[in-house]
Design an enzyme around this catalytic site. Structure first.
Site, PDB file in Angstrom:
ATOM      1  N   SER A  18       5.612   1.385  -2.686  1.00 52.85           N
ATOM      2  CA  SER A  18       4.909   2.158  -3.706  1.00 52.85           C
ATOM      3  C   SER A  18       5.669   3.461  -3.920  1.00 52.85           C
ATOM      4  O   SER A  18       6.899   3.443  -3.993  1.00 52.85           O
ATOM      5  CB  SER A  18       3.453   2.390  -3.284  1.00 52.85           C
ATOM      6  OG  SER A  18       2.716   3.014  -4.312  1.00 52.85           O
ATOM      7  N   HIS A  45       4.160  -1.227  -6.485  1.00 51.01           N
ATOM      8  CA  HIS A  45       3.208  -0.606  -7.389  1.00 51.01           C
ATOM      9  C   HIS A  45       3.945  -0.069  -8.614  1.00 51.01           C
ATOM     10  O   HIS A  45       5.006   0.540  -8.490  1.00 51.01           O
ATOM     11  CB  HIS A  45       2.482   0.544  -6.689  1.00 51.01           C
ATOM     12  CG  HIS A  45       1.535   0.089  -5.642  1.00 51.01           C
ATOM     13  ND1 HIS A  45       0.960   0.942  -4.726  1.00 51.01           N
ATOM     14  CD2 HIS A  45       1.034  -1.147  -5.342  1.00 51.01           C
ATOM     15  CE1 HIS A  45       0.157   0.264  -3.920  1.00 51.01           C
ATOM     16  NE2 HIS A  45       0.190  -1.003  -4.274  1.00 51.01           N
ATOM     17  N   ASP A 138      -2.304   0.209   0.954  1.00 50.06           N
ATOM     18  CA  ASP A 138      -2.037  -1.151   0.501  1.00 50.06           C
ATOM     19  C   ASP A 138      -0.835  -1.712   1.260  1.00 50.06           C
ATOM     20  O   ASP A 138       0.181  -1.044   1.398  1.00 50.06           O
ATOM     21  CB  ASP A 138      -1.757  -1.144  -1.010  1.00 50.06           C
ATOM     22  CG  ASP A 138      -1.761  -2.533  -1.615  1.00 50.06           C
ATOM     23  OD1 ASP A 138      -2.309  -3.459  -0.987  1.00 50.06           O
ATOM     24  OD2 ASP A 138      -1.226  -2.691  -2.721  1.00 50.06           O
TER      25      ASP A 138
END
Length: 197
Positions: A18, A45, A138
């Site tokens: 991310s 992401h 995540d």
């Protein structure tokens, strides 16, 4: 120098990242060989409304083409796949992908946990999971699933990350096999590739 146990015949690499991971992932993609044999499946992401540009930016840096798979597309050796914007990317038995627009997980779609968890279900102990820099948790549960199913787990050294929340959460969630800097991840992948040729 980190010693890697490469006895297992791995079948796929799955990478999550991310915020702060773009530099690391482009370095990895630019440093593996053009004929790298294992499929690399990436869940990063990204902005859900920006469909173009991200894949192209990765491809410019990569020695191998980066593609966004279609629903039900077969997973092929030596390919680099990227989860499409605003779709969860799952792996299915029978060696194929599925895409979904189900609810966001960890405020993300694509969600790294979903990709890693489904990859662990399909590949079990034949999977290598890698988690890079990121600003939320995540991927932590996904890495736990990979570990539970006998796969190999690697997180980026938190001290090297632009934002260390993601690898730190994975380290808290499960016993990670290797904590490596990006250059060491590259060395691992290249050693793995040599072994399987």
């Amino acid at each position: 120098m980190t010693k890697f146990d490469l006895h297992n015949r791995y079948k796929a690499i799955v990478i999550g990242g991310s915020a702060g991971s773009f530099q690391g992932i482009t370095k990895i993609l630019s440093s593996i060989s053009e004929d790298f044999n294992l499929p690399i499946i990436m869940c990063l992401h990204r902005l859900k409304h920006v469909r173009n540009g991200f894949t192209e930016a990765l491809s410019i840096k990569s020695k191998k083409p980066v593609i966004e798979p279609f629903d039900k597309e077969n997973i092929k050796k030596g390919m680099v796949y990227l989860a499409p914007a605003n779709y969860h990317l799952c792996l299915e038995l029978g060696n194929s992908f599925s895409l979904s627009t189900e609810d966001m997980v960890n405020n993300s779609r694509p969600a790294i946990d979903i990709t890693l968890d489904s990859a662990a279900y399909v590949y079990k102990d034949k999977l290598v999971g890698i988690l890079l820099s990121g600003a939320n948790k995540d991927g932590a549960l996904g890495m736990k699933r990979i570990k539970e199913r006998g796969g190999l787990t690697i997180v980026q050294e938190p001290g090297e990350c632009m934002i260390d929340t993601m690898p730190t959460a994975a380290l808290e969630a499960t016993s990670i096999d290797h904590v490596l800097k990006v250059d060491e991840i590259i060395r691992f992948l290249n050693e793995l590739d040599k072994l399987y040729k």
